[in-house]
Design a protein around this motif. Structure first.
Motif, PDB file in Angstrom:
ATOM      1  N   HIS A 183       0.877  -1.173   0.000  1.00  0.00           N
ATOM      2  CA  HIS A 183       0.000   0.000   0.000  1.00  0.00           C
ATOM      3  C   HIS A 183       0.914   1.223   0.000  1.00  0.00           C
ATOM      4  O   HIS A 183       1.693   1.401   0.951  1.00  0.00           O
ATOM      5  CB  HIS A 183      -0.899   0.009   1.233  1.00  0.00           C
ATOM      6  CG  HIS A 183      -1.802  -1.193   1.300  1.00  0.00           C
ATOM      7  ND1 HIS A 183      -3.052  -1.210   0.732  1.00  0.00           N
ATOM      8  CD2 HIS A 183      -1.604  -2.434   1.845  1.00  0.00           C
ATOM      9  CE1 HIS A 183      -3.603  -2.410   0.932  1.00  0.00           C
ATOM     10  NE2 HIS A 183      -2.747  -3.166   1.599  1.00  0.00           N
ATOM     11  N   VAL A 185       1.616   5.187   0.138  1.00  0.00           N
ATOM     12  CA  VAL A 185       0.986   6.426   0.614  1.00  0.00           C
ATOM     13  C   VAL A 185       2.026   7.535   0.537  1.00  0.00           C
ATOM     14  O   VAL A 185       2.967   7.572   1.336  1.00  0.00           O
ATOM     15  CB  VAL A 185       0.505   6.293   2.078  1.00  0.00           C
ATOM     16  CG1 VAL A 185      -0.392   7.470   2.456  1.00  0.00           C
ATOM     17  CG2 VAL A 185      -0.220   4.972   2.319  1.00  0.00           C
ATOM     18  N   HIS A 208      -1.425  -1.084  -4.177  1.00  0.00           N
ATOM     19  CA  HIS A 208      -2.510  -0.093  -4.129  1.00  0.00           C
ATOM     20  C   HIS A 208      -1.933   1.265  -3.749  1.00  0.00           C
ATOM     21  O   HIS A 208      -0.991   1.339  -2.975  1.00  0.00           O
ATOM     22  CB  HIS A 208      -3.559  -0.495  -3.087  1.00  0.00           C
ATOM     23  CG  HIS A 208      -4.151  -1.850  -3.341  1.00  0.00           C
ATOM     24  ND1 HIS A 208      -5.156  -2.057  -4.249  1.00  0.00           N
ATOM     25  CD2 HIS A 208      -3.842  -3.067  -2.823  1.00  0.00           C
ATOM     26  CE1 HIS A 208      -5.455  -3.356  -4.278  1.00  0.00           C
ATOM     27  NE2 HIS A 208      -4.661  -3.988  -3.430  1.00  0.00           N
ATOM     28  N   HIS A 210      -2.704   5.090  -2.068  1.00  0.00           N
ATOM     29  CA  HIS A 210      -3.617   5.801  -1.165  1.00  0.00           C
ATOM     30  C   HIS A 210      -3.053   7.210  -0.965  1.00  0.00           C
ATOM     31  O   HIS A 210      -1.860   7.436  -1.151  1.00  0.00           O
ATOM     32  CB  HIS A 210      -3.695   5.122   0.203  1.00  0.00           C
ATOM     33  CG  HIS A 210      -3.999   3.652   0.124  1.00  0.00           C
ATOM     34  ND1 HIS A 210      -5.267   3.151   0.147  1.00  0.00           N
ATOM     35  CD2 HIS A 210      -3.179   2.574   0.008  1.00  0.00           C
ATOM     36  CE1 HIS A 210      -5.225   1.814   0.052  1.00  0.00           C
ATOM     37  NE2 HIS A 210      -3.962   1.450  -0.033  1.00  0.00           N
ATOM     38  N   ASP A 215      -6.626   6.162   5.818  1.00  0.00           N
ATOM     39  CA  ASP A 215      -7.395   5.224   4.987  1.00  0.00           C
ATOM     40  C   ASP A 215      -6.874   3.798   5.104  1.00  0.00           C
ATOM     41  O   ASP A 215      -7.545   2.855   4.696  1.00  0.00           O
ATOM     42  CB  ASP A 215      -7.338   5.647   3.507  1.00  0.00           C
ATOM     43  CG  ASP A 215      -8.007   6.979   3.274  1.00  0.00           C
ATOM     44  OD1 ASP A 215      -8.821   7.371   4.127  1.00  0.00           O
ATOM     45  OD2 ASP A 215      -7.705   7.622   2.250  1.00  0.00           O
ATOM     46  N   ILE A 216      -5.659   3.653   5.612  1.00  0.00           N
ATOM     47  CA  ILE A 216      -5.014   2.350   5.521  1.00  0.00           C
ATOM     48  C   ILE A 216      -4.471   1.826   6.859  1.00  0.00           C
ATOM     49  O   ILE A 216      -4.250   0.620   7.021  1.00  0.00           O
ATOM     50  CB  ILE A 216      -3.885   2.433   4.444  1.00  0.00           C
ATOM     51  CG1 ILE A 216      -3.484   1.052   3.974  1.00  0.00           C
ATOM     52  CG2 ILE A 216      -2.686   3.221   4.922  1.00  0.00           C
ATOM     53  CD1 ILE A 216      -4.579   0.325   3.281  1.00  0.00           C
TER      54      ILE A 216
END
Ligand code: CP
Length: 312
Positions: A183, A185, A208, A210, A215-216
């Motif tokens: 993820h 960010v 992913h 973000h 959010d994570i």
């Protein structure tokens, strides 16, 4: 000291297979912080063209715990680099004085170039924004210690994902294991390089993007925070635009998985608030301490055995 054939070196984490990374972690766990004399009579050159607290001093401690000696420099002031001596000639000098070289250099690719001409094992202690493989191995050691596995982890990388060599190396390593999900960010100007992400996806990694830590933070097993690297940004205006954009606080961690751990290669500036230190999620100081056994394992495997081929 220097031999006719090229020595096994560690330049990129991509040089190591999964089995080799696991072997380093296994040896590190076995060696711990115990003292030995296995490097008695051997010298390691620590050549640091960029500042360092942890990498240099954990290598120094590792060599001392193994009974060896060190030489080298922690900045180029007072060395003949100031008179114009090249990296080539500096490596040729230190291969004559030592049995292994640990090199930190600001230029991407400098470690590969130096390893190719060195007759003694060369360990990359960080080259520009490219790679920091010994940091990655201690990151993996820390993840395995806290999560019990290196497969099927959700790992968030946050901060400077464009210039950060620690996250570039770590992403490569996690792709070598099974089922890990990344993820990312980062502020728009410091995103993970698209080409590198494409290569990781081609190796089967799920990634992913973000924009907000909030959010994570509740989804992941590991939250890997990095500093905005002022020294690598083009100018001060760029730094001012992004500084403080991702600040982790204890409040951000409310509702996080019980076993979620916050890692950071350190140094931190203001991206992790002091109130996180007292939470059960903070692991960054233990992580840095793990650098000693991991670097001892690398010294043993590269200097005393032929277990690490150095390149896949
Ligand atoms: N993590 C790391 O590379 O820290 P230093 O810059 O202090 O060596």
């Amino acid at each position: 000291m220097a031999t006719a054939t090229r020595a096994a070196s560690l330049v990129s984490i991509r040089d190591l297979s999964r089995a080799e990374m696991e072997r380093v972690l296994e040896v590190a766990a076995e060696m711990g912080h115990a003292r030995s004399d296995e490097l008695h009579g051997k010298q390691v050159a620590l050549l640091f063209y960029e500042p360092s607290t942890r990498t240099r001093n954990s290598f120094l401690t590792a060599v001392h715990q193994m009974g060896g000696t060190v030489c080298g420099f922690d900045n180029t002031e007072g060395t003949s680099v100031q008179k114009g001596e090249t990296l080539h000639d500096t490596i040729k000098m230190f291969e004559a004085y030592s049995d292994a070289i640990v090199l930190r250099h600001p230029r991407d690719g400098a470690a590969r170039w130096a390893a190719d001409l060195s007759g003694v094992p060369l360990i990359n202690a960080g080259d520009g924004k490219n790679q920091h493989p010994t940091q990655t191995l201690l990151d993996l050691f820390s993840m395995r210690a806290t999560q019990g596995r290196l497969d099927n982890l959700h790992v968030a990388l946050t901060g400077d994902l464009k210039y950060g060599r620690t996250v570039h190396s770590l992403a490569d390593a996690l792709a070598e294991f099974r089922g890990n999900v990344l993820h990312l960010v980062a502020p728009p100007t410091l995103e993970f390089p698209a080409q590198h992400a494409a290569e990781l996806r081609a190796r089967g990694m799920e990634i992913h993007q973000h924009r907000r830590l909030e959010d994570i933070a509740r989804e992941v097993d590991v939250l890997y925070v990095t500093r905005i690297q002022r020294e690598r940004l083009p100018d001060e205006t760029e730094y001012e635009k992004v500084r403080g954009s991702y600040r982790l606080t204890a409040a951000t961690l409310e509702g996080a998985k019980d076993n979620m751990r916050v890692l950071h290669p350190l140094p931190r500036v203001d991206e992790i608030a002091a109130d996180v230190d007292a939470t059960k999620h903070a692991y960054y100081f233990e992580q840095a301490r793990n650098g000693i056994p991991v670097r001892k394992a690398l010294l043993r495997l590269l200097m005393l055995t032929d277990e690490l081929a150095g390149e896949k």
